[in-house]
Design an enzyme around this catalytic site. Structure first.
Site, PDB file in Angstrom:
ATOM      1  N   ARG A 122      62.181  50.385  20.179  1.00 23.68           N
ATOM      2  CA  ARG A 122      60.745  50.519  20.403  1.00 23.68           C
ATOM      3  C   ARG A 122      60.514  51.590  21.476  1.00 23.68           C
ATOM      4  NH1 ARG A 122      59.347  44.951  23.799  1.00 23.68           N
ATOM      5  NH2 ARG A 122      60.295  45.658  25.725  1.00 23.68           N
ATOM      6  N   ASN A 160      51.861  49.282  25.605  1.00 21.68           N
ATOM      7  CA  ASN A 160      52.589  48.182  26.242  1.00 21.68           C
ATOM      8  C   ASN A 160      53.644  48.736  27.195  1.00 21.68           C
ATOM      9  OD1 ASN A 160      53.087  45.185  26.173  1.00 21.68           O
ATOM     10  ND2 ASN A 160      55.164  45.920  25.759  1.00 21.68           N
ATOM     11  N   GLU A 161      53.548  48.338  28.437  1.00 19.45           N
ATOM     12  CA  GLU A 161      54.564  48.724  29.431  1.00 19.45           C
ATOM     13  C   GLU A 161      54.951  50.199  29.302  1.00 19.45           C
ATOM     14  OE1 GLU A 161      57.853  45.979  29.227  1.00 19.45           O
ATOM     15  OE2 GLU A 161      56.831  44.566  30.535  1.00 19.45           O
ATOM     16  N   GLU A 313      52.317  38.745  31.153  1.00 14.74           N
ATOM     17  CA  GLU A 313      53.523  38.191  30.534  1.00 14.74           C
ATOM     18  C   GLU A 313      54.381  37.515  31.581  1.00 14.74           C
ATOM     19  OE1 GLU A 313      56.021  40.928  28.497  1.00 14.74           O
ATOM     20  OE2 GLU A 313      54.370  41.946  27.509  1.00 14.74           O
ATOM     21  N   TRP A 321      67.492  39.419  28.449  1.00 15.46           N
ATOM     22  CA  TRP A 321      67.934  40.769  28.794  1.00 15.46           C
ATOM     23  C   TRP A 321      68.730  40.845  30.092  1.00 15.46           C
ATOM     24  CZ3 TRP A 321      65.103  41.102  33.169  1.00 15.46           C
ATOM     25  CH2 TRP A 321      63.821  40.551  33.186  1.00 15.46           C
ATOM     26  N   GLU A 361      64.744  39.983  20.197  1.00 14.84           N
ATOM     27  CA  GLU A 361      64.365  39.049  21.264  1.00 14.84           C
ATOM     28  C   GLU A 361      64.344  37.600  20.791  1.00 14.84           C
ATOM     29  OE1 GLU A 361      60.823  41.001  22.883  1.00 14.84           O
ATOM     30  OE2 GLU A 361      62.119  41.946  24.370  1.00 14.84           O
ATOM     31  N   LYS A 362      65.193  37.296  19.796  1.00 16.38           N
ATOM     32  CA  LYS A 362      65.163  35.929  19.256  1.00 16.38           C
ATOM     33  C   LYS A 362      65.707  34.904  20.246  1.00 16.38           C
ATOM     34  CE  LYS A 362      69.273  36.884  16.412  1.00 16.38           C
ATOM     35  NZ  LYS A 362      69.308  38.329  16.727  1.00 16.38           N
ATOM     36  N   PHE A 363      66.425  35.361  21.265  1.00 19.38           N
ATOM     37  CA  PHE A 363      66.900  34.406  22.273  1.00 19.38           C
ATOM     38  C   PHE A 363      66.048  34.443  23.547  1.00 19.38           C
ATOM     39  CE2 PHE A 363      70.753  35.164  19.673  1.00 19.38           C
ATOM     40  CZ  PHE A 363      70.773  33.900  19.088  1.00 19.38           C
TER      41      PHE A 363
HETATM   42  C1  GLA Z   1      58.350  43.014  28.133  1.00 22.41           C
HETATM   43  C2  GLA Z   1      57.611  43.372  26.865  1.00 22.41           C
HETATM   44  C3  GLA Z   1      57.617  42.286  25.852  1.00 22.41           C
HETATM   45  C4  GLA Z   1      58.962  41.625  25.783  1.00 22.41           C
HETATM   46  C5  GLA Z   1      59.318  41.105  27.143  1.00 22.41           C
HETATM   47  C6  GLA Z   1      60.620  40.343  27.175  1.00 22.41           C
HETATM   48  O1  GLA Z   1      57.595  42.483  29.122  1.00 22.41           O
HETATM   49  O2  GLA Z   1      56.294  43.778  27.109  1.00 22.41           O
HETATM   50  O3  GLA Z   1      57.299  42.860  24.603  1.00 22.41           O
HETATM   51  O4  GLA Z   1      59.914  42.549  25.370  1.00 22.41           O
HETATM   52  O5  GLA Z   1      59.455  42.201  28.000  1.00 22.41           O
HETATM   53  O6  GLA Z   1      60.884  39.848  28.454  1.00 22.41           O
END
Ligand code: GLA
Length: 666
Positions: A122, A160-161, A313, A321, A361-363
């Site tokens: 991404r 996003n971020e 979030e 991660w 990110e399934k975990f």
């Molecule tokens: C970030 C992203 C999310 C996700 C989380 C996982 O904050 O914005 O999409 O990947 O990390 O912790």
């Protein structure tokens, strides 16, 4: 340049409407539609009142160039609205569909070695790509036109971020454009970058590049400008989409989510461009300083928002991660969520609603984990939702006051964390953390501020480390002390001007005068694990060979180095209301130093005699008391209160169990 401007009329209050926003990223495109009705049932039961849709939905909305598939999103918007849940709608531009990269490789960023960042993950977009910007604007335009008037819409979430860099050819062009705006002429650029050193003089703009891989150290001012430029280019991308959504829905607030303490964005400047300041926050549940890390990010975000802010979030349990990913023990999610509310959050949200079963990110935990609604994490989410609903009307919109400001500036970080310095052991964010920790452990609530901000409202200002300071900032600091403020300043501050040019005398003259430093002879950085003995404490990381003004001239060595090359020289220097700390004292010593100076400046904790693991924060007329320990504690609270969480009366003493929280109203 860093003055604050009035906020727009619309803000978080328009979305929150007296409630704490509670919910999270909802990615139902990962699930068959049958799951959706189950989702909204669980959301209602859990008190969820807000979902963020569309963050990574570009390929679903635009499966082929120019095609729009909004039917699924129409159904979803209507479904959540029918269930009383508001929507924070994201522009999907942080993860372009594979076709964009295939048809337009110019949308893909390059790293410093010239390697392409491909699709398949991404955030594979170049902030400089005109093609990317055109497609991003088009999808944003259509999304905003379609949903700008939808009754479920409460907020726009752009991208996003934002966190990408690009060293590619198109980026070289936008870098030159940015540099022309800043410097006007190549002569001015050559002067600012000090290109006389190592034969770097530029004779043609085409020779100017992003700081790509070089044989040896890159030009530091080029690197500094590249960081400034990257933050600004990403901000251009944000602003372009923001302006589109505002055109369609002027009364809907706009945000984008920061990563905490992220090096790539100058969040002071970004926050001024948002209606709602939001952040993503994931302290490690095992980190003994996890609660302080949370407090730091919360204090920083509240200060950038200058009022209530959004926790966009967090994780209900484990992330995926870190090397080893620990879940949150029972009660910790509630504790850290209420800590955010205490420190000004009017929104407590998560990544993500339902834990994925596929993908990278399934975990990563969700509000509904793989264990489903019976899972412990979801049960705790439900309890929290009910509690937030109860306290919402009493807390939202209220101010979390602080009498202390910690100064932080991205320019100083970018310039001060490069290679080729006296010690790579000195990490500016770690120094910042150490100073915030000292104040947090002294139970003192802090704001953050930029050194060019108006600081006059604060009784105490602390500068953990600002290697680079502009003239405006230095003049502000001096005027702040002359005007009656108290300033405590850490080592390696005021060394460079805004071009990263070392100031004459090795440290700005106005600051030397302020602190009572006649000559700063040498820096003596310490090795890892090495200590410097000082009167009353041990210093770490750094020491300085300072010749101070005399006592008759107003300078007092509060503590001196003992032994070694610096024997007898000042370690901590005080002149009038200005303090200079030329080393990093061990944590307890820094805490006691700051506690004492704060007390002299008239700043006290909201509760006296608090146990070490207990945090007390005032928000409006409420008092939040949080036990970060696993052992029960009794906290002395003079007066009589009602605990809004436990619906109990508290008089004189408050009992808090493991990770217990009370929200006290008098
Ligand atoms: C970030 C992203 C999310 C996700 C989380 C996982 O904050 O914005 O999409 O990947 O990390 O912790």
């Amino acid at each position: 340049m860093y003055a604050t401007s009035p906020r727009r009329r619309v803000g978080l209050a328009d979305a929150a409407r007296g409630r704490v926003l509670f919910g999270g990223d909802y990615n139902p495109e990962q699930w068959p539609e049958e799951t959706w009705s189950e989702d909204v049932r669980l959301m209602r039961e859990a008190g969820v009142n807000s979902v963020t849709l569309g963050v990574f939905s570009w390929a679903k909305i635009e499966p082929r160039p120019g095609v729009r598939e909004f039917g699924w999103l129409d159904r979803l918007m209507d479904l959540v609205h029918a269930n009383g849940i508001g929507v924070v709608l994201a522009t999907p531009t942080s993860s372009p569909p594979p076709w964009l990269g295939r048809l337009h490789p110019d949308t893909l960023p390059r790293d410093a070695d010239g390697r392409t960042e491909w699709w398949g993950g991404r955030q594979h977009f170049s902030h400089s790509s005109a093609t990317y910007r055109r497609y991003a604007a088009a999808v944003t335009e259509d999304l905003a036109a379609r949903y700008g008037g939808h009754p479920a819409l409460t907020m726009w979430h752009i991208n996003n971020e934002y966190c990408t860099y690009d060293w590619g050819d198109e980026a070289a062009g936008t870098f030159r454009r940015w540099l022309r705006d800043r410097y006007g002429t190549l002569d001015a650029l050559n002067a600012a970058w000090g290109t006389a050193f190592w034969s770097q003089g530029y004779g043609d703009w085409q020779e100017v590049l992003p700081p790509r891989r070089a044989h040896y150290l890159n030009n530091p001012t080029q690197v500094l400008d590249f960081k400034r430029y990257t933050s600004d280019l990403l901000l251009e991308c944000y602003a372009a989409e923001r302006d589109i959504v505002r055109r369609h829905s002027p009364d809907i607030p706009v945000t984008t989510n920061f990563m905490p303490m992220w090096a790539g964005q100058d969040a002071w400047r970004w926050a001024e461009e948002e209606d709602v300041v939001s952040v993503d926050l994931y302290p490690d549940p095992r980190d003994p300083f996890g609660a302080q890390e949370g407090a730091l990010v919360q204090d920083m975000t509240r200060s950038q928002a200058r009022g209530p802010w959004m926790l966009m979030e967090q994780a209900a349990g484990a992330v995926n991660w870190r090397g080893v990913n620990h879940p949150k023990p029972r009660g910790l999610n509630r504790l850290w969520s209420l800590q955010a509310v205490a420190r000004g959050a009017d929104a407590v949200c998560y990544f993500q609603w339902r834990q994925s079963r596929q993908g990278a990110e399934k975990f990563h935990s969700g509000m509904v984990g793989h264990a489903g609604e019976r899972g412990r994490a979801h049960q705790e989410i439900k309890q929290l939702g009910a509690e937030l609903r109860r306290i919402g009307p009493a807390v939202t919109g209220r101010h979390t006051p602080a009498e202390i400001a910690i100064l932080h500036d991205w320019n100083a970080w970018w310039a001060g964390a490069q290679d080729g310095r006296p010690s790579t052991e000195v990490d500016p964010p770690q120094v910042l953390r150490a100073w915030h920790r000292a104040l947090w452990e002294a139970h003192l609530t802090t704001d953050f501020a930029h050194p060019e901000h108006d600081l006059t409202a604060y009784r105490l200002v602390v500068v953990p480390q600002l290697y680079l300071l502009t003239d405006t900032a230095i003049d502000r600091l001096v005027a702040y002390v002359r005007g009656g403020g108290t300033l405590v300043c850490g080592f390696l501050t005021g060394i460079a001007d805004e071009d990263d040019r070392v100031r004459s005398g090795g440290m700005d003259e106005r600051l030397r005068e302020l602190f009572g430093i006649r000559t700063l002879h040498e820096w003596w950085p310490l090795d890892p694990g090495e200590y410097a003995e000082c009167d009353g404490f041990r210093g770490t990381l750094w020491t300085e060979e300072i010749e101070a003004l005399t006592r008759a001239e107003g300078a007092v060595a509060v503590s001196r180095y003992q032994g070694g090359e610096l024997d007898g020289l000042p370690a901590v220097l005080n002149r009038d209301r200005a303090w200079y700390v030329s080393t990093l004292p061990e944590p307890a010593a820094l805490r006691e130093l700051l506690r004492g100076v704060a007390a002299d400046a008239g700043v006290r904790p909201v509760l006296e005699g608090l146990p070490a693991q207990v945090e007390a924060v005032r928000r409006g007329d409420l008092l939040f008391v949080l036990n970060h320990g696993r052992d029960p504690v009794t906290v002395a609270v003079p007066g009589e209160y009602r605990d809004l969480l436990g619906e109990r009366r508290v008089a004189g003493a408050l009992e808090l169990g493991r990770y217990g929280v009370a929200v006290l109203s008098s």
